[in-house]
Scaffold this active site. Structure first.
Site, mmCIF file in Angstrom:
data_model
loop_
_atom_site.group_PDB
_atom_site.id
_atom_site.type_symbol
_atom_site.label_atom_id
_atom_site.label_comp_id
_atom_site.label_asym_id
_atom_site.label_seq_id
_atom_site.Cartn_x
_atom_site.Cartn_y
_atom_site.Cartn_z
ATOM 1 N N HIS A 51 56.850 9.382 30.181
ATOM 2 C CA HIS A 51 57.209 8.160 29.441
ATOM 3 C C HIS A 51 57.240 6.975 30.391
ATOM 4 C CE1 HIS A 51 59.565 5.576 26.655
ATOM 5 N NE2 HIS A 51 59.079 6.386 25.728
ATOM 6 N N PHE A 52 56.272 6.372 30.735
ATOM 7 C CA PHE A 52 54.858 6.644 30.533
ATOM 8 C C PHE A 52 54.199 6.730 31.894
ATOM 9 C CE2 PHE A 52 56.285 4.187 26.849
ATOM 10 C CZ PHE A 52 55.917 5.017 25.811
#
EC number: 4.2.1.59
Length: 150
Positions: A51-52
């Site tokens: 993420h991410f």
């Protein structure tokens, strides 16, 4: 102002453990009123892996979870269970959640929760998470308490 509460004391107030403990220190509180805590956000957080990739951002739901954990600490500081028992707080609801600022590695998230109401085993709190003076997240939180045998 009360003495700060370190991670070892937090472990006595919450059932959460790595990798899901999202409160590092309590810096101030007043029982049945408010609590201020911090979460130091580092690149070592396991959620940053996905993420991410290349643009690590703390998931908003984990900011809410950090506020919920802070509210559980306040509730546990505010009343005592019967001998041989402990309280377990269940996240029962959330309203008015808003996300205003991304949280990235290196940020220090200041968690502020305020007791709005408490009736029997239900606790209503308002929580706000800040980075410096910028509001990152806010929500109204509801938890239900169950007294369980140790």
């Amino acid at each position: 102002m009360n003495e700060s509460i370190d991670i070892n004391q937090i472990f006595t107030l919450l059932p959460h453990r790595y990798p899901f403990i999202l409160v590092d220190r309590v810096i101030d509180y007043k029982v049945m009123e408010y609590l201020i805590a911090i979460k130091n956000v580092t690149i070592n957080e396991n959620f940053f892996t996905g993420h991410f990739p290349g643009n690590p951002i703390m998931p908003g739901v984990l900011m809410l979870e950090a506020l919920a954990q802070a509210s559980g600490i306040l509730a546990n500081l505010s009343r005592q269970p019967k001998e041989g028992y402990e309280f377990l707080h269940y996240f029962a609801g959330i309203d008015n959640a808003r996300f205003k600022q991304v949280v990235i590695p290196g940020d220090q998230l200041r968690l502020e929760v305020r007791l709005v109401g408490q009736k029997r085993d239900f606790w209503r709190m308002h929580g706000e998470a800040y980075i410096g003076d910028k509001l990152a997240c806010s929500a109204d939180l509801l938890s239900a308490t169950k007294e369980i045998k140790k």
